[in-house]
Every structure is written in structure tokens, then in C-alpha cells.
Write a protein that holds these residues in place. Structure first.
Motif, PDB file in Angstrom:
ATOM      1  N   VAL A 295       0.837  -1.209   0.000  1.00 36.70           N
ATOM      2  CA  VAL A 295       0.000   0.000   0.000  1.00 36.70           C
ATOM      3  C   VAL A 295       0.864   1.249   0.000  1.00 36.70           C
ATOM      4  CG1 VAL A 295      -1.721   1.273   1.322  1.00 36.70           C
ATOM      5  CG2 VAL A 295      -1.899  -1.196   1.121  1.00 36.70           C
ATOM      6  N   LYS A 296       1.955   1.226   0.743  1.00 36.28           N
ATOM      7  CA  LYS A 296       2.860   2.369   0.781  1.00 36.28           C
ATOM      8  C   LYS A 296       3.485   2.615  -0.591  1.00 36.28           C
ATOM      9  CE  LYS A 296       6.888   4.126   3.294  1.00 36.28           C
ATOM     10  NZ  LYS A 296       7.883   3.829   4.371  1.00 36.28           N
ATOM     11  N   ASN A 297       3.834   1.560  -1.315  1.00 36.73           N
ATOM     12  CA  ASN A 297       4.423   1.709  -2.644  1.00 36.73           C
ATOM     13  C   ASN A 297       3.398   2.225  -3.647  1.00 36.73           C
ATOM     14  OD1 ASN A 297       6.497   1.603  -4.464  1.00 36.73           O
ATOM     15  ND2 ASN A 297       6.164  -0.545  -5.014  1.00 36.73           N
ATOM     16  N   ILE A 298       2.124   1.849  -3.461  1.00 33.81           N
ATOM     17  CA  ILE A 298       1.074   2.345  -4.355  1.00 33.81           C
ATOM     18  C   ILE A 298       0.825   3.831  -4.110  1.00 33.81           C
ATOM     19  CG2 ILE A 298      -1.392   2.173  -4.869  1.00 33.81           C
ATOM     20  CD1 ILE A 298      -1.185  -0.814  -4.332  1.00 33.81           C
ATOM     21  N   CYS A 299       0.783   4.226  -2.840  1.00 29.25           N
ATOM     22  CA  CYS A 299       0.499   5.626  -2.511  1.00 29.25           C
ATOM     23  C   CYS A 299       1.679   6.546  -2.786  1.00 29.25           C
ATOM     24  CB  CYS A 299       0.103   5.737  -1.044  1.00 29.25           C
ATOM     25  SG  CYS A 299      -1.428   4.883  -0.646  1.00 29.25           S
ATOM     26  N   ALA A 300       2.876   6.027  -2.813  1.00 27.52           N
ATOM     27  CA  ALA A 300       4.067   6.834  -3.083  1.00 27.52           C
ATOM     28  C   ALA A 300       4.971   6.052  -4.028  1.00 27.52           C
ATOM     29  CB  ALA A 300       4.792   7.174  -1.787  1.00 27.52           C
ATOM     30  N   PRO A 301       4.669   6.056  -5.353  1.00 30.60           N
ATOM     31  CA  PRO A 301       5.466   5.274  -6.310  1.00 30.60           C
ATOM     32  C   PRO A 301       6.938   5.657  -6.253  1.00 30.60           C
ATOM     33  CG  PRO A 301       3.477   6.131  -7.348  1.00 30.60           C
ATOM     34  CD  PRO A 301       3.583   6.787  -6.011  1.00 30.60           C
ATOM     35  N   VAL A 311       1.986   0.852 -14.635  1.00 29.11           N
ATOM     36  CA  VAL A 311       1.766   0.893 -13.190  1.00 29.11           C
ATOM     37  C   VAL A 311       1.984   2.302 -12.661  1.00 29.11           C
ATOM     38  CG1 VAL A 311       2.556   0.007 -10.968  1.00 29.11           C
ATOM     39  CG2 VAL A 311       2.397  -1.526 -12.947  1.00 29.11           C
ATOM     40  N   TYR A 312       3.018   2.974 -13.164  1.00 27.02           N
ATOM     41  CA  TYR A 312       3.310   4.315 -12.667  1.00 27.02           C
ATOM     42  C   TYR A 312       2.209   5.300 -13.054  1.00 27.02           C
ATOM     43  CZ  TYR A 312       5.741   8.683 -11.789  1.00 27.02           C
ATOM     44  OH  TYR A 312       6.069   9.933 -11.333  1.00 27.02           O
ATOM     45  N   ASP A 313       1.720   5.225 -14.290  1.00 23.66           N
ATOM     46  CA  ASP A 313       0.661   6.138 -14.725  1.00 23.66           C
ATOM     47  C   ASP A 313      -0.632   5.908 -13.954  1.00 23.66           C
ATOM     48  OD1 ASP A 313       2.379   7.237 -16.554  1.00 23.66           O
ATOM     49  OD2 ASP A 313       1.720   5.958 -18.216  1.00 23.66           O
ATOM     50  N   ALA A 314      -0.878   4.673 -13.534  1.00 25.29           N
ATOM     51  CA  ALA A 314      -2.111   4.377 -12.808  1.00 25.29           C
ATOM     52  C   ALA A 314      -2.060   4.859 -11.367  1.00 25.29           C
ATOM     53  CB  ALA A 314      -2.381   2.878 -12.847  1.00 25.29           C
ATOM     54  N   CYS A 315      -0.864   5.040 -10.802  1.00 24.47           N
ATOM     55  CA  CYS A 315      -0.746   5.371  -9.375  1.00 24.47           C
ATOM     56  C   CYS A 315      -0.126   6.742  -9.101  1.00 24.47           C
ATOM     57  CB  CYS A 315       0.109   4.313  -8.662  1.00 24.47           C
ATOM     58  SG  CYS A 315      -0.528   2.627  -8.778  1.00 24.47           S
ATOM     59  N   LYS A 316       0.378   7.436 -10.135  1.00 19.77           N
ATOM     60  CA  LYS A 316       1.135   8.653  -9.874  1.00 19.77           C
ATOM     61  C   LYS A 316       0.281   9.791  -9.324  1.00 19.77           C
ATOM     62  CE  LYS A 316       0.694  10.469 -14.585  1.00 19.77           C
ATOM     63  NZ  LYS A 316       1.436  10.888 -15.789  1.00 19.77           N
ATOM     64  N   TRP A 317      -1.039   9.756  -9.505  1.00 26.57           N
ATOM     65  CA  TRP A 317      -1.908  10.827  -9.016  1.00 26.57           C
ATOM     66  C   TRP A 317      -2.109  10.770  -7.499  1.00 26.57           C
ATOM     67  CZ3 TRP A 317      -6.306   9.344  -6.409  1.00 26.57           C
ATOM     68  CH2 TRP A 317      -6.684   8.000  -6.546  1.00 26.57           C
ATOM     69  N   ILE A 318      -1.773   9.627  -6.855  1.00 25.85           N
ATOM     70  CA  ILE A 318      -2.029   9.487  -5.417  1.00 25.85           C
ATOM     71  C   ILE A 318      -1.052  10.339  -4.609  1.00 25.85           C
ATOM     72  CG2 ILE A 318      -2.182   7.843  -3.510  1.00 25.85           C
ATOM     73  CD1 ILE A 318      -2.855   5.680  -5.491  1.00 25.85           C
ATOM     74  N   ALA A 359      -1.505   1.589   6.117  1.00 23.71           N
ATOM     75  CA  ALA A 359      -2.416   2.285   5.205  1.00 23.71           C
ATOM     76  C   ALA A 359      -2.896   3.613   5.787  1.00 23.71           C
ATOM     77  CB  ALA A 359      -3.606   1.385   4.864  1.00 23.71           C
ATOM     78  N   SER A 360      -2.023   4.337   6.499  1.00 22.16           N
ATOM     79  CA  SER A 360      -2.433   5.586   7.136  1.00 22.16           C
ATOM     80  C   SER A 360      -2.788   6.648   6.106  1.00 22.16           C
ATOM     81  CB  SER A 360      -1.320   6.089   8.049  1.00 22.16           C
ATOM     82  OG  SER A 360      -0.099   6.228   7.332  1.00 22.16           O
ATOM     83  N   THR A 361      -2.152   6.612   4.920  1.00 18.93           N
ATOM     84  CA  THR A 361      -2.484   7.587   3.882  1.00 18.93           C
ATOM     85  C   THR A 361      -3.921   7.411   3.416  1.00 18.93           C
ATOM     86  OG1 THR A 361      -0.180   7.598   3.137  1.00 18.93           O
ATOM     87  CG2 THR A 361      -1.831   8.489   1.624  1.00 18.93           C
ATOM     88  N   LEU A 362      -4.342   6.173   3.192  1.00 20.02           N
ATOM     89  CA  LEU A 362      -5.716   5.927   2.751  1.00 20.02           C
ATOM     90  C   LEU A 362      -6.715   6.282   3.849  1.00 20.02           C
ATOM     91  CD1 LEU A 362      -5.237   2.510   0.905  1.00 20.02           C
ATOM     92  CD2 LEU A 362      -5.121   4.824  -0.030  1.00 20.02           C
ATOM     93  N   VAL A 363      -6.351   6.027   5.105  1.00 22.63           N
ATOM     94  CA  VAL A 363      -7.241   6.379   6.220  1.00 22.63           C
ATOM     95  C   VAL A 363      -7.409   7.893   6.300  1.00 22.63           C
ATOM     96  CG1 VAL A 363      -7.505   6.290   8.726  1.00 22.63           C
ATOM     97  CG2 VAL A 363      -6.659   4.290   7.490  1.00 22.63           C
ATOM     98  N   MET A 364      -6.317   8.642   6.058  1.00 23.92           N
ATOM     99  CA  MET A 364      -6.400  10.099   6.084  1.00 23.92           C
ATOM    100  C   MET A 364      -7.270  10.617   4.933  1.00 23.92           C
ATOM    101  SD  MET A 364      -3.309  12.888   6.122  1.00 23.92           S
ATOM    102  CE  MET A 364      -2.872  12.546   4.422  1.00 23.92           C
ATOM    103  N   PHE A 365      -7.172  10.005   3.758  1.00 24.57           N
ATOM    104  CA  PHE A 365      -8.040  10.379   2.635  1.00 24.57           C
ATOM    105  C   PHE A 365      -9.498  10.200   3.010  1.00 24.57           C
ATOM    106  CE2 PHE A 365      -4.695   9.296  -0.851  1.00 24.57           C
ATOM    107  CZ  PHE A 365      -4.001  10.439  -0.501  1.00 24.57           C
ATOM    108  N   LYS A 366      -9.810   9.057   3.580  1.00 26.31           N
ATOM    109  CA  LYS A 366     -11.190   8.730   3.911  1.00 26.31           C
ATOM    110  C   LYS A 366     -11.752   9.683   4.961  1.00 26.31           C
ATOM    111  CE  LYS A 366     -14.028   4.787   5.412  1.00 26.31           C
ATOM    112  NZ  LYS A 366     -14.001   3.362   5.847  1.00 26.31           N
ATOM    113  N   SER A 367     -10.921  10.020   5.963  1.00 29.22           N
ATOM    114  CA  SER A 367     -11.374  10.909   7.017  1.00 29.22           C
ATOM    115  C   SER A 367     -11.642  12.306   6.488  1.00 29.22           C
ATOM    116  CB  SER A 367     -10.324  10.961   8.135  1.00 29.22           C
ATOM    117  OG  SER A 367     -10.706  11.861   9.139  1.00 29.22           O
TER     118      SER A 367
END
Length: 370
Positions: A295-301, A311-318, A359-367
């Protein structure tokens, strides 16, 4: 020189040697008698008077230096009295005329009132509350079932005296440990039949000391073997392997199926050393830690994912989104008025990205989205 819990002293007047505490010194010099020591025959009346005065002065200084006892709040208080007044006597044996009138007006002092002992109950409540305040105890302790059960049991035992400092840290502690070991014995008995996994991880206690915990787990449940304080030591692969090998010997290598740690390089090396020593035991990386890294690698490629453009184009916006969310969070948290406005209009709390949380980044997004 100390020995046997007492001191050896020699009188400077009669040169007699004795063994004992300071009370025997007082009895010898001040000619009190008793304490199993003879009085000093060479102390003059003037010296005796000076030493007596010195002893009384010391007792007075100790008495004045002792912490003052703050009285408990009084339950008998007239309407004109401030809520900060206190009952200085701890009892209500001699109430004033105004208090007597207040009793009559409110129906206090009746047989029903005496039966329920409301004043004594309030005094007891004050003592218990002050124990929490002075000791810095968490109010959640009052929700502990053992807290209530202990007071109920104590109230039903006439003449019961609470255990003291030494009893809590010696005999009662040893008895509780034996009791816990007795209840853990069924789990230990299942190790030989079902096998175990030894799990290890590092964390920090409230004093920020690095702790390495070692847990044995199987289908019957987990059991903490030990927690090692590694402060001042290098957490090398050899050091971690040595700690785990000690646990393997305690459990029995024939009962150990696998070793589970995180994916750090020192833990990988420790797993390799253990597998080389015990060929039937293999090392398994922690699944939760692996998913956290994913999850950390997905949120920060990272730079490695740039090799795969899809893979990079699909995740670079996070990553830019996480930066924007952190900017909003910092803007609110670092400005007092903005934080007040936020807390007045939102029931949620702002969460900060923590690198060691899953997955703290995703939790912060959701909050923030809520």
C-alpha cells in the motif's frame, strides 16, 4: 558499617559498641532505658539537655516538612458557603447551630439517614477520588471489573486491611504469576501436538525504550514469552537470531514450525541464520507488514515503479493528492482559530500520516472526505 538491616555504632563518650538502629542510639545517649541497650554513664546533664533539645528540634523539622493533609469536602455545607469549602475535622460530631438547622430543614439526622450513613459514604467517595487524582490514575480504572469487585469484597470482610507496598511487589506478585502460569499451562500442553509459530517484532514503550517482543502462537492462542529491552544494543541479525534461538530452546525446536518477523534486512538475516541452524524451521515474512509495504508503494510510487509505465501512470496521481491533503491538515492544525472553527463544525478528528501505521495515507483520505 551496615549488616543485618542495622548499623554498628560506637559511643564517643563511653567507647561502647552496639548494633542497632537510631532508636537504640537515642536510648543509649538520652538514658531512656529499654531497647536492649545500656544508658551511657559519661553523658553529663548539660550534654543530655543539649541532645534532648537537638532531638526535639529535629522531630519538629520533620513534622513541619511532612506533606500537609488536605481535608475532604464536607457534606454539611450551608447555602451561603462556597463550593470550595472543606470539612476540616473529617467528622461531623459537633455541627454548628446553622448546620443543625440545615439538618432539620432537609430531613437529615433521621433514622433513615443514619442507617444509610450518607456522610460516611461521601467521605469514602472523597478518599477514593483523591487516590485517583493524586496518583495520576486513569479514570478508565473505575471501569475495571477488579476495581469494583475488590471494594465489594473488602466491605464484606470485617477488619480487612489493604495490602501494603511490600506485599504488592513481593508475595502477591509471585502468587499472581503462579496463577497466570497455571492458566497458561493448557496452551503449553498444545505445543507438542499442534506446533507453534514464534513471532517477533519491535516497538517502543512510553519511555521510548526499544523493546523486542517474542510471542508463541498456535490455534489454541498466542502467549507472550518475553519482552527484551534492547536499549544501547545494535539490532543486528545475529542479535535477533540469538534472542529467537533462546525462545526456540525454551519451547523445544521439535515443536517450532516457523519464525515470523517483518521484512527488514536484519530480520531476514536472522531468519537465514535460524534456518541454517534448524533445518526443519523456516522463516516467513509478516503478511501484514508486506501488505503495508504494498500500500505504501502504491500511494508513493518509487523510482523502481517508473520502469513499468502502466503501473506508474495508474498510481502517480495518489502522491500529489496526499501532499495536498497534508497541506490542508497542516494549515488547520497550525492555526489556532482555524482549528477552533474546524472542531466546532466537524465531529471527526484530523489524522496525520504515520510511516509506521498500516495504510495511514488511505485512512487520512477517507477521514478528510467525510
Amino acid at each position: 558499617m551496615s549488616g543485618g538491616g542495622s548499623w554498628r555504632f560506637e559511643c564517643k563518650f563511653c567507647n561502647t559498641k552496639y548494633v542497632g538502629a537510631h532508636n537504640r542510639v537515642v536510648s543509649h545517649l538520652l538514658k531512656d532505658g529499654g531497647k536492649g541497650v545500656k544508658v551511657c554513664p559519661k553523658v553529663t546533664p548539660q550534654q543530655l539537655a543539649n541532645m534532648s533539645k537537638l532531638l526535639n528540634d529535629c522531630k519538629e523539622r520533620v513534622k513541619n516538612a511532612a506533606p500537609k493533609s488536605v481535608p475532604l469536602p464536607s457534606s454539611l455545607r450551608n447555602a451561603a458557603t462556597s463550593s470550595l469549602d472543606y470539612d476540616m475535622s473529617f467528622t461531623c460530631s459537633n455541627p454548628t447551630s446553622s448546620e443543625v438547622g440545615l439538618k432539620k430543614r432537609k430531613g437529615m439526622g433521621t433514622a433513615l439517614e443514619k442507617a444509610f450513613q450518607n456522610n460516611s459514604k461521601e467521605q469514602c467517595d472523597g478518599e477514593i477520588a483523591r487516590m485517583f487524582y493524586i496518583g495520576g490514575l486513569s479514570f478508565n480504572l473505575a471501569r475495571n471489573p477488579h476495581y469494583r469487585r475488590s471494594y465489594v469484597r473488602a466491605s464484606n470482610i470485617p477488619g480487612y486491611v489493604l495490602p501494603g507496598y511490600n506485599a504488592l511487589r513481593t508475595t502477591l506478585l509471585q502468587k499472581e504469576r503462579k496463577n497466570i502460569e497455571l492458566h497458561l499451562q493448557p496452551i503449553k500442553d498444545s505445543w507438542k501436538a499442534k506446533g507453534v509459530s514464534i513471532c517477533s517484532d519491535g516497538w517502543s514503550d512510553p519511555q521510548r525504550r526499544p523493546i523486542i517482543n517474542l510471542i508463541v502462537a498456535n490455534t489454541n492462542g498466542p502467549m507472550m514469552l518475553r519482552a527484551v529491552n534492547s536499549q544501547g544494543e545494535v539490532k543486528s541479525g545475529e542479535m535477533i537470531a540469538e534472542l529467537i534461538i533462546e525462545c526456540i530452546k525454551e519451547v523445544g525446536h521439535e515443536n517450532v514450525v516457523q519464525i515470523i518477523t517483518d521484512n527488514a534486512s536484519n530480520c531476514v538475516k536472522a531468519g537465514a541464520l535460524i534456518s541454517a541452524k534448524y533445518h526443519v524451521i523456516f522463516w516467513t515474512p509478516c503478511v501484514v507488514h508486506t501488505l503495508n509495504l504494498v500500500v505504501k508503494n502504491i500511494c508513493a510510487p518509487s523510482l523502481q515503479t517508473r520502469n513499468n509505465d502502466d503501473v506508474y501512470d495508474a498510481c502517480k496521481w495518489i502522491r500529489p493528492l496526499a501532499d495536498d491533503v497534508s497541506l490542508i491538515k497542516n494549515f488547520i492544525m497550525n492555526h489556532g482559530m482555524r482549528l477552533v472553527m474546524f472542531t466546532e463544525h466537524c465531529n471527526l478528528k484530523l489524522l496525520t500520516v504515520a510511516s509506521t501505521r498500516f495504510a495511514s495515507t488511505l485512512v487520512m483520505f477517507k477521514s478528510l472526505r467525510k
